[in-house]
Design an enzyme around this catalytic site. Structure first.
Site, PDB file in Angstrom:
ATOM      1  CG  ASP A 168     -22.688  17.432 -24.485  1.00 27.66           C
ATOM      2  OD1 ASP A 168     -22.735  18.472 -24.645  1.00 27.66           O
ATOM      3  OD2 ASP A 168     -21.637  16.739 -23.902  1.00 27.66           O
TER       4      ASP A 168
ATOM      5  CE1 TYR B 190     -24.302  13.839 -26.102  1.00 20.59           C
ATOM      6  CE2 TYR B 190     -24.140  11.859 -24.878  1.00 20.59           C
ATOM      7  CZ  TYR B 190     -23.896  12.798 -25.354  1.00 20.59           C
ATOM      8  OH  TYR B 190     -22.177  12.804 -25.230  1.00 20.59           O
TER       9      TYR B 190
ATOM     10  CD  GLU C 131     -21.044   9.784 -26.228  1.00 24.79           C
ATOM     11  OE1 GLU C 131     -21.501  10.283 -25.354  1.00 24.79           O
ATOM     12  OE2 GLU C 131     -20.189  10.311 -26.831  1.00 24.79           O
TER      13      GLU C 131
END
Length: 328
Positions: free
Chosen positions: A117, A99, A16
Protein backbone atom coordinates in the site's frame (compact mmCIF):
# COMPACT_ATOMS: atom_id res chain seq x y z
CA UNK A 1 -7.82 -0.37 15.14
CA UNK A 2 -10.57 -3.03 15.51
CA UNK A 3 -9.45 -4.86 12.37
CA UNK A 4 -5.89 -5.40 13.69
CA UNK A 5 -5.37 -9.10 14.28
CA UNK A 6 -8.76 -9.87 12.70
CA UNK A 7 -9.01 -13.34 11.08
CA UNK A 8 -12.52 -13.11 9.63
CA UNK A 9 -11.98 -12.57 5.85
CA UNK A 10 -15.34 -10.75 5.62
CA UNK A 11 -14.29 -8.10 8.14
CA UNK A 12 -10.80 -7.80 6.63
CA UNK A 13 -12.32 -7.34 3.17
CA UNK A 14 -14.84 -4.82 4.54
CA UNK A 15 -12.13 -2.77 6.26
CA UNK A 16 -9.91 -2.77 3.18
CA UNK A 17 -12.72 -1.62 0.87
CA UNK A 18 -13.66 1.17 3.30
CA UNK A 19 -10.03 2.29 3.61
CA UNK A 20 -9.51 2.54 -0.16
CA UNK A 21 -8.99 6.28 -0.85
CA UNK A 22 -9.97 7.01 2.78
CA UNK A 23 -8.03 8.06 5.87
CA UNK A 24 -8.10 5.62 8.78
CA UNK A 25 -9.58 8.17 11.17
CA UNK A 26 -12.48 8.74 8.76
CA UNK A 27 -13.03 5.09 7.86
CA UNK A 28 -12.99 3.78 11.43
CA UNK A 29 -16.51 4.96 12.29
CA UNK A 30 -17.93 3.58 9.05
CA UNK A 31 -16.31 0.19 9.68
CA UNK A 32 -17.82 0.02 13.15
CA UNK A 33 -21.29 0.96 11.83
CA UNK A 34 -21.15 -1.65 9.06
CA UNK A 35 -19.97 -4.45 11.36
CA UNK A 36 -22.73 -3.61 13.83
CA UNK A 37 -25.45 -3.41 11.18
CA UNK A 38 -24.16 -6.29 9.01
CA UNK A 39 -22.12 -8.69 11.21
CA UNK A 40 -21.93 -11.30 8.44
CA UNK A 41 -21.60 -11.19 4.69
CA UNK A 42 -25.04 -12.83 4.39
CA UNK A 43 -26.59 -9.93 6.34
CA UNK A 44 -24.95 -7.45 4.00
CA UNK A 45 -26.02 -9.41 0.92
CA UNK A 46 -29.66 -9.41 2.06
CA UNK A 47 -29.73 -5.68 2.88
CA UNK A 48 -31.75 -3.11 0.93
CA UNK A 49 -29.54 -1.13 -1.46
CA UNK A 50 -30.70 2.25 -0.21
CA UNK A 51 -30.01 1.27 3.41
CA UNK A 52 -26.42 0.34 2.54
CA UNK A 53 -25.85 3.49 0.50
CA UNK A 54 -27.29 5.59 3.32
CA UNK A 55 -24.85 3.98 5.75
CA UNK A 56 -22.01 4.69 3.29
CA UNK A 57 -23.16 8.30 2.81
CA UNK A 58 -20.34 10.83 3.19
CA UNK A 59 -17.54 8.32 2.62
CA UNK A 60 -17.30 9.09 -1.09
CA UNK A 61 -16.13 6.93 -4.02
CA UNK A 62 -19.56 5.30 -4.11
CA UNK A 63 -18.52 2.73 -6.68
CA UNK A 64 -16.89 0.96 -3.73
CA UNK A 65 -20.31 0.60 -2.13
CA UNK A 66 -21.77 -0.80 -5.35
CA UNK A 67 -18.94 -3.33 -5.59
CA UNK A 68 -19.37 -4.17 -1.90
CA UNK A 69 -22.99 -5.20 -2.46
CA UNK A 70 -22.26 -7.11 -5.67
CA UNK A 71 -19.45 -9.09 -4.06
CA UNK A 72 -21.43 -9.83 -0.90
CA UNK A 73 -24.33 -11.18 -2.96
CA UNK A 74 -22.05 -13.18 -5.21
CA UNK A 75 -20.35 -14.89 -2.23
CA UNK A 76 -23.64 -15.38 -0.39
CA UNK A 77 -25.39 -16.90 -3.42
CA UNK A 78 -22.61 -18.85 -5.13
CA UNK A 79 -20.46 -19.82 -2.15
CA UNK A 80 -23.01 -20.04 0.70
CA UNK A 81 -21.37 -17.08 2.41
CA UNK A 82 -17.89 -18.65 2.53
CA UNK A 83 -15.15 -16.24 1.44
CA UNK A 84 -12.73 -17.68 -1.18
CA UNK A 85 -9.22 -18.49 0.06
CA UNK A 86 -7.34 -18.64 -3.24
CA UNK A 87 -5.73 -15.61 -4.90
CA UNK A 88 -7.08 -16.37 -8.38
CA UNK A 89 -10.63 -16.47 -6.98
CA UNK A 90 -10.38 -13.41 -4.72
CA UNK A 91 -8.85 -11.23 -7.44
CA UNK A 92 -11.95 -11.80 -9.59
CA UNK A 93 -14.26 -10.23 -7.01
CA UNK A 94 -15.68 -6.79 -7.81
CA UNK A 95 -13.57 -3.97 -6.37
CA UNK A 96 -10.74 -6.27 -5.28
CA UNK A 97 -7.27 -5.60 -6.65
CA UNK A 98 -3.91 -7.21 -5.94
CA UNK A 99 -3.43 -5.21 -2.72
CA UNK A 100 -6.81 -6.15 -1.20
CA UNK A 101 -6.43 -9.80 -2.27
CA UNK A 102 -2.98 -9.98 -0.63
CA UNK A 103 -4.31 -8.35 2.54
CA UNK A 104 -7.17 -10.85 2.88
CA UNK A 105 -4.95 -13.88 2.25
CA UNK A 106 -2.09 -12.81 4.50
CA UNK A 107 -4.19 -11.51 7.41
CA UNK A 108 -6.97 -14.11 7.35
CA UNK A 109 -5.11 -17.17 6.09
CA UNK A 110 -1.45 -16.30 6.88
CA UNK A 111 -0.51 -17.04 3.27
CA UNK A 112 2.72 -15.54 1.83
CA UNK A 113 1.39 -12.57 -0.14
CA UNK A 114 3.08 -9.18 0.28
CA UNK A 115 0.73 -6.26 0.84
CA UNK A 116 1.91 -3.15 -0.99
CA UNK A 117 0.00 0.00 0.00
CA UNK A 118 1.06 3.66 0.17
CA UNK A 119 2.86 3.09 3.45
CA UNK A 120 4.87 0.18 2.04
CA UNK A 121 5.77 2.11 -1.11
CA UNK A 122 7.10 4.94 1.08
CA UNK A 123 9.10 2.74 3.47
CA UNK A 124 10.77 0.76 0.68
CA UNK A 125 11.47 3.83 -1.46
CA UNK A 126 13.18 5.64 1.42
CA UNK A 127 15.13 2.79 3.00
CA UNK A 128 16.46 1.52 -0.33
CA UNK A 129 16.70 4.97 -1.99
CA UNK A 130 14.48 3.97 -4.93
CA UNK A 131 13.56 6.81 -7.30
CA UNK A 132 11.19 4.86 -9.51
CA UNK A 133 7.70 6.33 -9.86
CA UNK A 134 5.28 4.49 -7.56
CA UNK A 135 2.27 5.31 -9.76
CA UNK A 136 3.78 3.91 -12.97
CA UNK A 137 3.35 0.33 -14.19
CA UNK A 138 7.10 -0.30 -14.10
CA UNK A 139 7.39 1.22 -10.63
CA UNK A 140 4.53 -0.82 -9.19
CA UNK A 141 6.00 -4.01 -10.65
CA UNK A 142 9.45 -3.21 -9.20
CA UNK A 143 8.14 -2.44 -5.69
CA UNK A 144 5.85 -5.49 -5.66
CA UNK A 145 8.78 -7.76 -6.59
CA UNK A 146 10.94 -6.21 -3.85
CA UNK A 147 8.14 -6.53 -1.29
CA UNK A 148 7.72 -10.22 -2.18
CA UNK A 149 11.46 -10.82 -1.75
CA UNK A 150 11.49 -9.15 1.68
CA UNK A 151 8.32 -10.84 2.95
CA UNK A 152 8.64 -13.06 6.03
CA UNK A 153 7.14 -16.21 4.53
CA UNK A 154 6.55 -17.83 7.94
CA UNK A 155 4.69 -14.83 9.40
CA UNK A 156 3.31 -12.89 6.39
CA UNK A 157 0.34 -11.43 8.26
CA UNK A 158 2.41 -10.01 11.10
CA UNK A 159 5.11 -8.80 8.71
CA UNK A 160 2.63 -7.01 6.43
CA UNK A 161 0.91 -5.37 9.40
CA UNK A 162 4.26 -4.35 10.85
CA UNK A 163 5.59 -2.62 7.74
CA UNK A 164 2.24 -0.89 7.13
CA UNK A 165 2.15 0.33 10.74
CA UNK A 166 5.77 1.45 10.52
CA UNK A 167 4.92 3.59 7.50
CA UNK A 168 1.85 5.03 9.21
CA UNK A 169 3.47 5.81 12.57
CA UNK A 170 7.22 6.33 11.97
CA UNK A 171 8.00 6.72 8.26
CA UNK A 172 5.13 9.19 7.77
CA UNK A 173 4.63 11.21 4.55
CA UNK A 174 5.31 14.48 6.38
CA UNK A 175 7.53 14.95 9.43
CA UNK A 176 8.67 11.31 9.73
CA UNK A 177 10.31 10.30 13.02
CA UNK A 178 13.75 9.82 11.49
CA UNK A 179 15.77 10.51 14.64
CA UNK A 180 13.95 7.76 16.51
CA UNK A 181 13.90 5.39 13.53
CA UNK A 182 15.45 1.94 13.87
CA UNK A 183 16.60 2.05 10.23
CA UNK A 184 18.24 5.48 10.17
CA UNK A 185 21.77 4.06 9.81
CA UNK A 186 20.69 2.04 6.78
CA UNK A 187 18.05 4.33 5.25
CA UNK A 188 19.34 5.77 1.97
CA UNK A 189 16.86 8.64 2.03
CA UNK A 190 17.98 9.68 5.54
CA UNK A 191 21.69 9.30 4.79
CA UNK A 192 21.45 11.27 1.52
CA UNK A 193 18.86 13.84 2.72
CA UNK A 194 16.20 12.62 0.26
CA UNK A 195 13.34 12.15 2.73
CA UNK A 196 11.15 14.86 1.18
CA UNK A 197 11.85 13.62 -2.36
CA UNK A 198 10.89 9.99 -1.90
CA UNK A 199 8.76 8.26 -2.94
CA UNK A 200 8.53 9.66 -6.47
CA UNK A 201 5.21 10.18 -8.25
CA UNK A 202 4.79 10.76 -12.00
CA UNK A 203 2.99 14.08 -12.00
CA UNK A 204 -0.07 16.15 -11.17
CA UNK A 205 -3.59 14.88 -11.67
CA UNK A 206 -5.60 16.62 -14.37
CA UNK A 207 -8.74 18.15 -12.82
CA UNK A 208 -12.02 18.38 -14.75
CA UNK A 209 -14.31 21.30 -13.85
CA UNK A 210 -18.06 20.63 -13.85
CA UNK A 211 -20.98 22.96 -13.04
CA UNK A 212 -24.07 21.41 -11.42
CA UNK A 213 -27.31 23.41 -11.18
CA UNK A 214 -29.96 21.62 -9.15
CA UNK A 215 -33.61 22.60 -9.48
CA UNK A 216 -35.49 21.69 -6.32
CA UNK A 217 -39.11 21.43 -7.41
CA UNK A 218 -41.76 21.71 -4.70
CA UNK A 219 -45.42 20.94 -5.36
CA UNK A 220 -48.04 20.69 -2.60
CA UNK A 221 -45.33 20.25 0.04
CA UNK A 222 -43.69 17.41 -1.90
CA UNK A 223 -40.13 17.46 -3.26
CA UNK A 224 -39.07 15.76 -6.50
CA UNK A 225 -35.90 13.64 -6.49
CA UNK A 226 -34.36 11.05 -8.80
CA UNK A 227 -31.69 8.37 -8.63
CA UNK A 228 -28.43 8.81 -10.52
CA UNK A 229 -27.71 6.18 -13.17
CA UNK A 230 -25.02 5.67 -15.79
CA UNK A 231 -21.30 5.30 -15.26
CA UNK A 232 -20.61 8.60 -13.57
CA UNK A 233 -19.84 9.88 -10.09
CA UNK A 234 -22.40 9.25 -7.33
CA UNK A 235 -24.10 6.40 -9.20
CA UNK A 236 -27.18 5.03 -7.37
CA UNK A 237 -27.35 8.03 -5.03
CA UNK A 238 -30.28 10.44 -5.13
CA UNK A 239 -30.37 14.05 -6.31
CA UNK A 240 -32.72 16.84 -7.38
CA UNK A 241 -33.27 17.60 -11.05
CA UNK A 242 -29.87 18.45 -12.51
CA UNK A 243 -28.70 20.76 -15.25
CA UNK A 244 -24.98 20.34 -15.92
CA UNK A 245 -22.98 22.97 -17.81
CA UNK A 246 -19.30 23.44 -18.60
CA UNK A 247 -19.17 26.98 -17.23
CA UNK A 248 -20.86 29.36 -14.81
CA UNK A 249 -24.41 30.06 -16.02
CA UNK A 250 -26.93 32.65 -14.74
CA UNK A 251 -29.87 31.20 -12.81
CA UNK A 252 -32.33 32.88 -15.20
CA UNK A 253 -30.73 31.00 -18.09
CA UNK A 254 -30.98 27.68 -16.22
CA UNK A 255 -34.70 28.25 -15.59
CA UNK A 256 -35.19 29.28 -19.22
CA UNK A 257 -33.51 26.07 -20.39
CA UNK A 258 -35.71 24.08 -17.99
CA UNK A 259 -38.78 25.63 -19.57
CA UNK A 260 -37.57 25.10 -23.13
CA UNK A 261 -36.83 21.44 -22.36
CA UNK A 262 -40.30 20.87 -20.92
CA UNK A 263 -39.06 20.23 -17.40
CA UNK A 264 -41.17 23.03 -16.02
CA UNK A 265 -43.84 25.21 -17.61
CA UNK A 266 -42.80 28.84 -17.90
CA UNK A 267 -45.01 31.00 -15.75
CA UNK A 268 -46.17 28.06 -13.64
CA UNK A 269 -43.64 28.47 -10.85
CA UNK A 270 -42.14 30.97 -8.44
CA UNK A 271 -38.53 31.03 -7.22
CA UNK A 272 -38.33 30.47 -3.47
CA UNK A 273 -34.57 30.67 -3.02
CA UNK A 274 -31.21 30.48 -4.77
CA UNK A 275 -28.24 29.15 -2.83
CA UNK A 276 -24.81 30.66 -2.83
CA UNK A 277 -22.22 28.95 -5.04
CA UNK A 278 -20.96 25.70 -3.49
CA UNK A 279 -17.92 23.62 -4.43
CA UNK A 280 -16.61 20.13 -3.78
CA UNK A 281 -13.18 18.84 -4.77
CA UNK A 282 -13.04 15.20 -5.86
CA UNK A 283 -9.86 13.35 -6.79
CA UNK A 284 -10.09 14.16 -10.52
CA UNK A 285 -13.00 16.61 -10.63
CA UNK A 286 -14.08 19.90 -9.15
CA UNK A 287 -17.84 20.27 -8.76
CA UNK A 288 -19.24 23.81 -8.57
CA UNK A 289 -22.89 24.72 -8.56
CA UNK A 290 -26.05 26.16 -7.07
CA UNK A 291 -29.45 25.03 -5.81
CA UNK A 292 -32.55 26.74 -7.19
CA UNK A 293 -35.67 26.04 -5.18
CA UNK A 294 -38.96 26.70 -6.97
CA UNK A 295 -42.63 26.25 -6.10
CA UNK A 296 -44.79 24.76 -8.88
CA UNK A 297 -48.45 25.48 -9.55
CA UNK A 298 -48.83 22.12 -11.31
CA UNK A 299 -46.98 18.82 -11.10
CA UNK A 300 -44.14 18.18 -13.56
CA UNK A 301 -44.42 15.19 -15.89
CA UNK A 302 -40.95 13.68 -15.95
CA UNK A 303 -39.71 10.10 -16.04
CA UNK A 304 -37.63 8.82 -13.16
CA UNK A 305 -38.81 11.38 -10.62
CA UNK A 306 -40.28 10.36 -7.29
CA UNK A 307 -41.95 12.61 -4.73
CA UNK A 308 -41.10 12.75 -1.05
CA UNK A 309 -41.95 15.03 1.83
CA UNK A 310 -39.21 17.34 3.14
CA UNK A 311 -39.02 15.13 6.26
CA UNK A 312 -38.40 12.01 4.15
CA UNK A 313 -35.31 13.44 2.45
CA UNK A 314 -33.11 12.24 5.33
CA UNK A 315 -33.97 8.62 4.49
CA UNK A 316 -32.29 8.80 1.09
CA UNK A 317 -28.58 8.69 0.35
CA UNK A 318 -27.38 11.93 -1.29
CA UNK A 319 -23.90 12.98 -2.43
CA UNK A 320 -21.87 15.11 -0.04
CA UNK A 321 -22.37 18.11 -2.36
CA UNK A 322 -26.15 17.97 -1.85
CA UNK A 323 -25.94 17.17 1.86
CA UNK A 324 -23.80 20.27 2.35
CA UNK A 325 -26.70 22.31 0.95
CA UNK A 326 -29.36 20.45 2.96
CA UNK A 327 -27.49 21.00 6.21
CA UNK A 328 -27.46 24.73 5.52
Amino acid sequence: MPWKGEKDPYKIWLSEIILQQTRVEQGLGYYQKFVKEFPTIQKLAAADDNKVYKLWEGLGYYNRCKNLLETARQISTNREGIFPDKYEEIIKLKGVGSYTAAAILSFACNLPFAVVDGNVFRVLARIFGINKEIDSSAGKKYFTKLADELLDKKHPGKYNQAIMDFGAVVCKPVNPLCNACYFKKHCQAFQKNLISKLPVKSGKIKITNRWFYYIIMEYRNRIYIKQRTGNDIWKNLYEFYLFETNKSTPVKMILKLAGENGIISLGSFSVLSVSKILTQQLSHQKITGQFIKIKLSKAPVLKGLITVSPEQLSKFAFPKFINAYLKR
